[in-house]
Motif scaffolding. Structure first.
Motif, PDB file in Angstrom:
ATOM      1  N   SER A 124      -4.943 -12.785  15.306  1.00 54.63           N
ATOM      2  CA  SER A 124      -5.599 -12.588  14.010  1.00 54.63           C
ATOM      3  C   SER A 124      -6.331 -13.810  13.501  1.00 54.63           C
ATOM      4  CB  SER A 124      -4.554 -12.167  12.968  1.00 54.63           C
ATOM      5  OG  SER A 124      -3.946 -10.954  13.314  1.00 54.63           O
ATOM      6  N   LEU A 183      -9.884 -13.524  11.374  1.00 54.30           N
ATOM      7  CA  LEU A 183      -9.710 -13.803   9.950  1.00 54.30           C
ATOM      8  C   LEU A 183     -10.615 -14.938   9.502  1.00 54.30           C
ATOM      9  CD1 LEU A 183      -8.239 -13.460   7.266  1.00 54.30           C
ATOM     10  CD2 LEU A 183      -6.421 -14.929   8.146  1.00 54.30           C
ATOM     11  N   LEU A 242     -11.869  -6.653  11.205  1.00 47.06           N
ATOM     12  CA  LEU A 242     -10.995  -6.306  10.091  1.00 47.06           C
ATOM     13  C   LEU A 242      -9.635  -5.840  10.590  1.00 47.06           C
ATOM     14  CD1 LEU A 242     -13.475  -4.452   7.702  1.00 47.06           C
ATOM     15  CD2 LEU A 242     -12.223  -6.559   7.191  1.00 47.06           C
ATOM     16  N   SER A 275      -7.707  -8.876  12.208  1.00 45.25           N
ATOM     17  CA  SER A 275      -7.340  -9.891  11.226  1.00 45.25           C
ATOM     18  C   SER A 275      -6.155  -9.459  10.378  1.00 45.25           C
ATOM     19  CB  SER A 275      -8.535 -10.205  10.317  1.00 45.25           C
ATOM     20  OG  SER A 275      -8.920  -9.063   9.577  1.00 45.25           O
ATOM     21  N   SER A 276      -5.873  -8.159  10.311  1.00 47.85           N
ATOM     22  CA  SER A 276      -4.763  -7.660   9.491  1.00 47.85           C
ATOM     23  C   SER A 276      -3.469  -7.515  10.274  1.00 47.85           C
ATOM     24  CB  SER A 276      -5.137  -6.307   8.876  1.00 47.85           C
ATOM     25  OG  SER A 276      -5.286  -5.315   9.879  1.00 47.85           O
ATOM     26  N   PHE A 297      -0.462  -9.824   9.244  1.00 44.38           N
ATOM     27  CA  PHE A 297       0.163  -9.496   7.966  1.00 44.38           C
ATOM     28  C   PHE A 297       1.083  -8.288   8.109  1.00 44.38           C
ATOM     29  CE2 PHE A 297      -3.845 -11.608   6.884  1.00 44.38           C
ATOM     30  CZ  PHE A 297      -3.370 -12.620   6.075  1.00 44.38           C
ATOM     31  N   THR A 298       0.677  -7.309   8.924  1.00 40.94           N
ATOM     32  CA  THR A 298       1.507  -6.123   9.123  1.00 40.94           C
ATOM     33  C   THR A 298       2.816  -6.478   9.811  1.00 40.94           C
ATOM     34  OG1 THR A 298      -0.485  -4.753   9.296  1.00 40.94           O
ATOM     35  CG2 THR A 298       1.572  -3.824  10.147  1.00 40.94           C
ATOM     36  N   PRO A 356      -2.722  -6.033   3.487  1.00 39.31           N
ATOM     37  CA  PRO A 356      -3.333  -7.105   4.298  1.00 39.31           C
ATOM     38  C   PRO A 356      -4.763  -7.433   3.896  1.00 39.31           C
ATOM     39  CG  PRO A 356      -2.129  -5.590   5.698  1.00 39.31           C
ATOM     40  CD  PRO A 356      -2.175  -4.971   4.340  1.00 39.31           C
ATOM     41  N   TYR A 357      -5.565  -6.418   3.557  1.00 37.71           N
ATOM     42  CA  TYR A 357      -6.966  -6.659   3.215  1.00 37.71           C
ATOM     43  C   TYR A 357      -7.089  -7.302   1.836  1.00 37.71           C
ATOM     44  CZ  TYR A 357      -7.388  -3.548   7.180  1.00 37.71           C
ATOM     45  OH  TYR A 357      -7.261  -3.001   8.430  1.00 37.71           O
ATOM     46  N   CYS A 358      -6.193  -6.956   0.925  1.00 41.57           N
ATOM     47  CA  CYS A 358      -6.172  -7.649  -0.365  1.00 41.57           C
ATOM     48  C   CYS A 358      -5.811  -9.118  -0.169  1.00 41.57           C
ATOM     49  CB  CYS A 358      -5.168  -6.973  -1.302  1.00 41.57           C
ATOM     50  SG  CYS A 358      -5.596  -5.293  -1.772  1.00 41.57           S
ATOM     51  N   TYR A 359      -4.904  -9.367   0.773  1.00 39.55           N
ATOM     52  CA  TYR A 359      -4.513 -10.747   1.027  1.00 39.55           C
ATOM     53  C   TYR A 359      -5.650 -11.521   1.678  1.00 39.55           C
ATOM     54  CZ  TYR A 359      -0.778 -14.158   1.082  1.00 39.55           C
ATOM     55  OH  TYR A 359       0.003 -15.240   0.790  1.00 39.55           O
ATOM     56  N   ILE A 360      -6.418 -10.869   2.529  1.00 40.20           N
ATOM     57  CA  ILE A 360      -7.576 -11.530   3.140  1.00 40.20           C
ATOM     58  C   ILE A 360      -8.585 -11.918   2.067  1.00 40.20           C
ATOM     59  CG2 ILE A 360      -9.569 -11.157   4.644  1.00 40.20           C
ATOM     60  CD1 ILE A 360      -7.764  -9.436   6.414  1.00 40.20           C
TER      61      ILE A 360
END
Length: 299
Positions: free
Chosen positions: A46, A50, A109, A112-113, A116-117, A145-149
């Motif tokens: 990731s 990212l 995308l 990169s997640s 987090f998962t 995960p996308y909010c965290y990115i």
């Protein structure tokens, strides 16, 4: 919550070694090293997508050279001594970003997640007492995960702007008693403290968001400070080891960079999950469960 915090702080203050042993036993019972290996592997997958997403987005706001310099500086905190090849790949991608299509963007995308998962699943094991009480909706886990990115991108923008201001400050000098005092050393110290504070905040935010249920900010900061200080020690040891004693290049040859990055991520993930274990045990002793032996995770 204040009563539980006072009870936990009183226990840790009276029995610091017992609490440390309890954290280590809980980490071992939860197969912490196995979980850290999974987090490190997916982090390796990731990290580059990212960074590419964040850098491409921020390059519309910040000059590429300044952005890459800041990324390299703080990426060196995550993978000590190995930031240059990663930054070189990011810079090469920026030169050809016009050819990025929809399929590649979706793939970036997705990859990169992944970290987090997997990290969320690892946190579920460590905070299994929370999962047994309340489970998270699958849509929240999918979107988080996308909010965290996005949050990391905003944080990188802020850090880049502040770091640029501090570098300008380092070029200035102060006239005092007829002598000129350079602010270069002050600027360097402030940049280091900025990186350390950012590290604590990122780790604390992970502990605040990833576990199921609401975690208090004080508990998240306890885990964040613990993991950050341990990583600072480990990072300096890694830099010294790879620059003096390591023979990894003789063994792995062209794979050396990937192996070193993987090893650094493994240690970082171990300390990250150990910080989560400290929070979990802190919650347990606050509820008066300090005498209960941790139950090993079985398969």
């Amino acid at each position: 919550m204040n009563l539980l915090n006072r009870r936990a702080l009183a226990y840790v203050g009276r029995h610091p070694m017992d609490f440390t042993v309890q954290c280590l036993q809980g980490f071992r019972a939860n197969q912490g090293l196995l979980l850290a290996g999974a987090v490190a592997y997916y982090s390796l997958l990731s990290i580059l997508p990212l960074l590419l997403l964040v850098v491409v987005a921020l390059s519309h706001v910040i000059a590429e050279e300044e952005l890459l310099f800041t990324v390299g500086r703080y990426l060196n905190w995550l993978v000590p001594g190995q930031s240059k090849p990663i930054v070189a790949e990011v810079a090469q991608f920026l030169e050809h970003r016009d050819v990025v299509g929809g399929v590649l963007l979706v793939s970036m995308l997705f990859f990169s997640s992944l970290a987090f998962t997997v990290l969320e699943n690892a946190m579920c094991v460590i905070f299994k007492h929370r999962v047994a009480i309340r489970r998270r909706h699958f849509m929240v886990s999918a979107i988080m995960p996308y909010c965290y990115i996005l949050s990391l991108g905003a944080g990188m923008l802020l850090v880049t702007l502040v770091a640029g201001s501090l570098q300008v400050l380092g070029e200035e000098s102060v006239q005092l008693l007829g002598r000129s005092w350079s602010l270069h050393g002050v600027s360097g110290m402030l940049l280091y403290l900025l990186g350390l504070a950012g590290e604590v905040l990122v780790l604390s935010s992970i502990y605040l968001v990833m576990p199921v249920g609401r975690l208090s900010l004080s508990h998240a900061l306890i885990g964040g400070v613990t993991a950050a200080l341990l990583w600072e020690v480990a990072r300096r040891i890694l830099v010294w080891y790879f620059s003096t004693l390591s023979q990894v290049s003789v063994v792995y040859g062209s794979m050396t960079t990937a192996i070193i990055i993987m090893f650094s991520l493994e240690i970082g993930a171990t300390l990250l999950l150990f910080g989560a274990q400290v929070i979990s045990e802190f919650e347990r002793v606050g509820r008066g469960h300090q005498q209960r032996a941790p139950q090993p995770m079985t398969t």
